[in-house]
Design a protein around this motif. Sequence first.
Motif, PDB file in Angstrom:
ATOM      1  N   VAL A   1      63.638  33.312  29.007  1.00 57.15           N
ATOM      2  CA  VAL A   1      64.048  33.828  27.559  1.00 57.15           C
ATOM      3  C   VAL A   1      65.715  33.862  27.772  1.00 57.15           C
ATOM      4  CG1 VAL A   1      64.273  36.018  26.445  1.00 57.15           C
ATOM      5  CG2 VAL A   1      62.193  35.356  27.442  1.00 57.15           C
ATOM      6  N   ILE A   2      66.298  33.088  26.538  1.00 60.05           N
ATOM      7  CA  ILE A   2      67.761  33.278  26.507  1.00 60.05           C
ATOM      8  C   ILE A   2      67.883  34.148  25.325  1.00 60.05           C
ATOM      9  CG2 ILE A   2      69.555  31.770  25.986  1.00 60.05           C
ATOM     10  CD1 ILE A   2      68.334  31.352  28.740  1.00 60.05           C
TER      11      ILE A   2
ATOM     12  N   ILE B   1      54.136  38.549  21.951  1.00 57.97           N
ATOM     13  CA  ILE B   1      54.192  36.956  22.579  1.00 57.97           C
ATOM     14  C   ILE B   1      55.408  36.884  23.531  1.00 57.97           C
ATOM     15  CG2 ILE B   1      55.568  36.483  20.610  1.00 57.97           C
ATOM     16  CD1 ILE B   1      54.236  33.663  20.682  1.00 57.97           C
ATOM     17  N   ILE B   2      56.211  37.519  23.369  1.00 60.43           N
ATOM     18  CA  ILE B   2      57.534  37.270  24.331  1.00 60.43           C
ATOM     19  C   ILE B   2      57.418  37.934  25.586  1.00 60.43           C
ATOM     20  CG2 ILE B   2      58.946  39.263  23.638  1.00 60.43           C
ATOM     21  CD1 ILE B   2      61.303  37.243  23.371  1.00 60.43           C
TER      22      ILE B   2
ATOM     23  N   ILE C   1      64.697  40.482  28.595  1.00 62.92           N
ATOM     24  CA  ILE C   1      64.273  40.569  27.081  1.00 62.92           C
ATOM     25  C   ILE C   1      65.198  41.565  26.565  1.00 62.92           C
ATOM     26  CG2 ILE C   1      62.398  40.923  25.208  1.00 62.92           C
ATOM     27  CD1 ILE C   1      60.561  39.769  27.406  1.00 62.92           C
ATOM     28  N   ALA C   2      66.448  41.220  25.848  1.00 64.29           N
ATOM     29  CA  ALA C   2      67.181  42.246  25.322  1.00 64.29           C
ATOM     30  C   ALA C   2      66.783  42.766  24.040  1.00 64.29           C
ATOM     31  CB  ALA C   2      68.446  41.651  25.114  1.00 64.29           C
TER      32      ALA C   2
ATOM     33  N   ASN D   1      66.027  34.158  22.109  1.00 65.07           N
ATOM     34  CA  ASN D   1      65.486  35.491  21.392  1.00 65.07           C
ATOM     35  C   ASN D   1      66.690  35.887  20.583  1.00 65.07           C
ATOM     36  OD1 ASN D   1      63.789  37.582  21.134  1.00 65.07           O
ATOM     37  ND2 ASN D   1      65.001  38.597  22.705  1.00 65.07           N
ATOM     38  N   GLY D   2      66.301  36.147  19.237  1.00 62.92           N
ATOM     39  CA  GLY D   2      67.379  36.694  18.405  1.00 62.92           C
ATOM     40  C   GLY D   2      67.467  38.208  18.788  1.00 62.92           C
TER      41      GLY D   2
END
Length: 242
Positions: free
Chosen positions: A188-189, A177-178, A143-144, A110-111
């Motif tokens: 999630v990374i 979606i995330i 989730i950042a 995850n950007g």
Amino acid sequence: MPVYDHDQALPRLVDALRSTGLTCWLVDDGSGAPCAQAVQQLCDENQEWLRRLRLERNEGKGGAVFAGLRAAQAAGFTHAVQIDADLQHDPSRIGEFVAAAERHPAAVINGVPQYDASVPAVRLHGRRITTVLVWLNTLSLQIADAMCGFRLYPIAPAVALDDRVRIGRRMEFDADIIVRLFWAGTPVINLPTPVTYPADGVSHFRMLRDNLRMTGLHFRLFAGMLIRLPRLLPRRLAGKAP
């Protein structure tokens, strides 16, 4: 890469993507004639690695991304990078996403935007609000950032999710979606990545319409969290995965 009337940015972006050595789909999401012609020309000139997928009507960012994911899956790929076509993201960072996926093949990479001075204040504050709501709806800080269009997905769980649940197809897609992948157990990374807003960039964000879409999404996700709460809360308190 979902493309909708980004014909001015495409040649520069394709030049930057060439050095990645990856196969790329330009998913033309019902663009007008100038952009459709630009996509066709670029794909004709780069046939060894660039592929065109044309959606005859505009299906929104999510529709375009899922069309690309399904095309990549049909071609035998297991993972896919999503990058926006408006030059906000640095394609030279794709290798970092691929390397992270090699270390964590089951995860979404995850950007997490690292903004420069070009970011509009209203967009920045809106993203912060969305991030806090996502933390609430997942009962997690994992989730950042939930709205960045620069990600790497494991294709199979993303497509399987779309087969089970209708994911938002427009500006709400990235957050929808995330969160739902996280609910389904996909790790999630987070990967910090620079983001800039080009002065000549093309944005299809519409303040009233898309903020209403995001509001509706957060209501749906909150309802989904409440349904999952009896199962999620004990696991969160125990420090376990979704």
